[in-house]
Structures are given as structure tokens and as C-alpha cells.
Design an enzyme around this catalytic site. Structure first.
Site, PDB file in Angstrom:
ATOM      1  N   PRO A  94      22.343  59.188 -14.040  1.00 51.70           N
ATOM      2  CA  PRO A  94      22.542  59.211 -15.499  1.00 51.70           C
ATOM      3  C   PRO A  94      24.018  59.169 -15.895  1.00 51.70           C
ATOM      4  O   PRO A  94      24.338  58.924 -17.046  1.00 51.70           O
ATOM      5  CB  PRO A  94      21.899  60.530 -15.941  1.00 51.70           C
ATOM      6  N   GLU A 121      19.549  67.865  -8.356  1.00 51.68           N
ATOM      7  CA  GLU A 121      20.549  68.094  -9.390  1.00 51.68           C
ATOM      8  C   GLU A 121      21.819  67.276  -9.184  1.00 51.68           C
ATOM      9  O   GLU A 121      22.764  67.404  -9.925  1.00 51.68           O
ATOM     10  CB  GLU A 121      20.873  69.577  -9.496  1.00 51.68           C
ATOM     11  N   ARG A 159      14.253  38.632 -11.510  1.00 51.17           N
ATOM     12  CA  ARG A 159      13.722  37.563 -12.367  1.00 51.17           C
ATOM     13  C   ARG A 159      14.790  36.553 -12.781  1.00 51.17           C
ATOM     14  O   ARG A 159      14.471  35.476 -13.271  1.00 51.17           O
ATOM     15  CB  ARG A 159      12.961  38.119 -13.571  1.00 51.17           C
ATOM     16  N   ASP A 174      15.111  34.777 -23.744  1.00 47.98           N
ATOM     17  CA  ASP A 174      14.695  36.181 -23.670  1.00 47.98           C
ATOM     18  C   ASP A 174      15.519  37.037 -24.609  1.00 47.98           C
ATOM     19  O   ASP A 174      16.702  36.778 -24.805  1.00 47.98           O
ATOM     20  CB  ASP A 174      14.942  36.756 -22.254  1.00 47.98           C
TER      21      ASP A 174
HETATM   22 CL1  6GU Z   1      19.831  55.935 -12.887  1.00 49.05          CL
HETATM   23  N1  6GU Z   1      18.821  58.363 -12.814  1.00 49.05           N
HETATM   24  C1  6GU Z   1      18.293  59.446 -13.387  1.00 49.05           C
HETATM   25  N2  6GU Z   1      17.977  60.496 -12.643  1.00 49.05           N
HETATM   26  N3  6GU Z   1      18.076  59.553 -14.697  1.00 49.05           N
HETATM   27  C2  6GU Z   1      18.409  58.489 -15.426  1.00 49.05           C
HETATM   28  C3  6GU Z   1      18.954  57.328 -14.897  1.00 49.05           C
HETATM   29  C4  6GU Z   1      19.154  57.295 -13.557  1.00 49.05           C
HETATM   30  N4  6GU Z   1      19.183  56.460 -15.887  1.00 49.05           N
HETATM   31  C5  6GU Z   1      18.775  57.081 -16.997  1.00 49.05           C
HETATM   32  N5  6GU Z   1      18.312  58.281 -16.726  1.00 49.05           N
END
Ligand code: 6GU
Length: 258
Positions: A94, A121, A159, A174
Site C-alpha cells: 500500500p 504488517e 492483456r 479502453d
Molecule cells: Cl499492493 N498491498 C496491500 N496489502 N494492500 C493494498 C495494496 C497492496 N494496494 C492497495 N492496497
């Protein structure tokens, strides 16, 4: 393209890659995907992949050793078989840069990708500092691991590979490919429950159809994702259309503009 994915949950990848265009791409040898279990690269008796955080705190942290071992082993196989070349090593997290069609296109130009699925974590910071070359997030929300994110990235990239979709032209319109959302699409019947397909699409006039579609894509983008228009490549006439529509109190219904 060869894609190597490191994960603690290899079984999660069984479904998505064995259906549809994906299976076709694999069958036609346009892509090969190898799933590696990080646990297989441990060397202790208990096959330990995670440990407590130094300094305390809840949650387990992925240890560096198995991930370094896995990536280095995959890298040396690749160099032995295919020689050098730039090899992105991407951590799904994230905290990464936000994935987009632009990034999918960028990644589709490499002959190899290594994806590392983060879990728990977090991962030991030395993996970030000394092993990975890129970090990607698929959006501002938290998943319990990088696996689903890796599948999203792989789908969007595969794709785009030449030969994977039936027609080369089909990715150009697209949503997001040209910075706009896609125009509305219709198929038969021409009238369903009294709802007609826009006249222009039945006209056979290809220039007019192309014009209508472009206009609809702009209108739809303005309605749903106006911020995308700042970066879209619009000509003067199209900019005027946007200005006209955004200053008018209500947008006209999408099927009344030709
Ligand atoms: Cl790549 N990993 C995790 N754990 N949560 C996420 C993410 C990735 N992308 C958005 N949320």
C-alpha cells in the site's frame, strides 16, 4: 514475457491464471507465470518466513533472508537462460506508487518481471532498500496481502502484450488508454423494451460514429471523472465542448448529442 511471483500463498493464484484470455496467453506462449512459495527459500528447520518487529508493536514482519534468496535464485536462472537486461523487482505494498494504465503499459515493455507479495504488517525495510526496484499499490485501501494486487497488475499488463487480445486495436479505446473513460457500447437488438440504440450507431457512417464516440467519451469523463480531463489530450474544439458542458447547469442526456 516471463513473470515470477513470490508469495506465501501460491494456491491463491490457481483460479485467475487458468481462465479466459490469460489461459490463452499462456497456451500461446506469450507469457509464462511462475509462482514461487517464499517458504521454499527458508533454510531453518521451521521454515520461518516472519518474525517480531524490532522495537515492538503488533504484527509480524517478513524476514529478509527467504526473499533475498528467492529473488537471487530466480535472477540467476533468468541470466543463465536469457542473459542480462533490465529486470524490475516489484514489491506490492500500500506504500507503493499508485498503479495506472500508464504503469501497466510501462511494465508490458519488459521481458521479465519479478513481483513480491507483501504480507502481515510489513516487510523488513532492507528488502525495500537493497532488493526491490519499484513498489506498487493498487489503490488507497488496505488488502491483507499483495496477492490480489499482483493479480490485478498481471492482468492489466498481460492483456497489453502483443497477440494476447484478438484485435490489436481493441485496447486503444479502453477506458483510461487515451486518458478518457470509454464511450457507451450497444449490441443487438436495436430496440429493447422500447429503449433504442442511438441512431448514429446504425447509420453506417464511420466518420460520424467515431466523432460521436469521442464526444461521448469526453462527456462521460466529465460526468464521472472530471479530474482526468486535465491530462487528456483534447483538441481546441473538444476543450470548447468541455467548457460549454461544464458551465451549463445540467448535462444533456448522453443519447441526444450527435
Ligand atoms: Cl499492493 N498491498 C496491500 N496489502 N494492500 C493494498 C495494496 C497492496 N494496494 C492497495 N492496497
Amino acid at each position: 514475457m516471463q513473470i515470477d511471483i513470490l508469495t506465501l500463498f501460491p494456491q491463491m493464484f490457481q483460479g485467475p491464471f487458468s481462465t479466459g484470455i490469460f489461459q490463452r496467453a499462456i497456451d500461446h506462449k506469450l507469457v509464462s507465470v511462475n509462482i514461487h512459495n517464499i517458504r521454499d527459500y527458508t533454510s531453518d528447520k521451521h521454515h520461518t518466513v516472519d518474525d517480531y518487529a524490532y522495537g515492538g508493536g503488533a504484527g509480524m514482519i517478513l524476514k529478509p533472508e527467504p526473499i533475498f534468496e528467492a529473488v537471487e535464485s530466480i535472477k540467476s536462472d533468468i541470466y543463465r537462460e536469457k542473459g542480462g537486461g533490465e529486470l524490475p523487482i516489484i514489491l506490492l505494498t500500500p506504500q507503493g506508487r499508485l498503479f495506472s494504465q500508464q504503469i501497466a503499459l510501462e511494465l508490458s515493455r519488459y521481458s521479465h518481471l519479478i513481483l513480491i507479495c507483501g504480507r502481515y504488517e510489513g516487510v523488513d525495510e532492507r528488502i525495500r532498500e537493497h532488493l526491490v526496484t519499484d513498489e506498487i499499490s493498487i489503490g488507497d485501501y488496505v488488502l491483507s496481502g499483495g496477492e490480489l494486487a499482483a493479480m490485478v497488475v498481471v492482468d492489466a499488463v498481460v492483456r497489453l502484450l502483443p497477440g494476447v487480445l484478438g484485435s490489436e486495436a481493441s485496447t486503444l479505446d479502453d477506458s483510461h488508454s487515451n486518458g478518457l473513460l470509454e464511450y457507451p457500447q450497444y449490441t443487438r437488438p436495436a430496440v429493447y423494451r422500447g429503449w433504442s440504440v442511438p441512431e448514429v450507431l446504425l447509420s453506417g457512417n464511420h466518420a460520424q460514429i467515431a466523432r460521436w464516440r469521442r464526444e461521448q467519451a469526453i462527456i462521460r469523463t466529465l460526468e464521472r471523472r472530471p479530474e482526468l480531463l486535465d491530462k487528456a489530450n483534447l483538441n481546441l474544439e473538444e476543450r470548447r465542448l468541455v467548457n460549454r458542458l461544464s458551465t451549463s447547469p445540467t448535462l444533456p442526456p448522453s443519447d441526444e448529442i450527435h
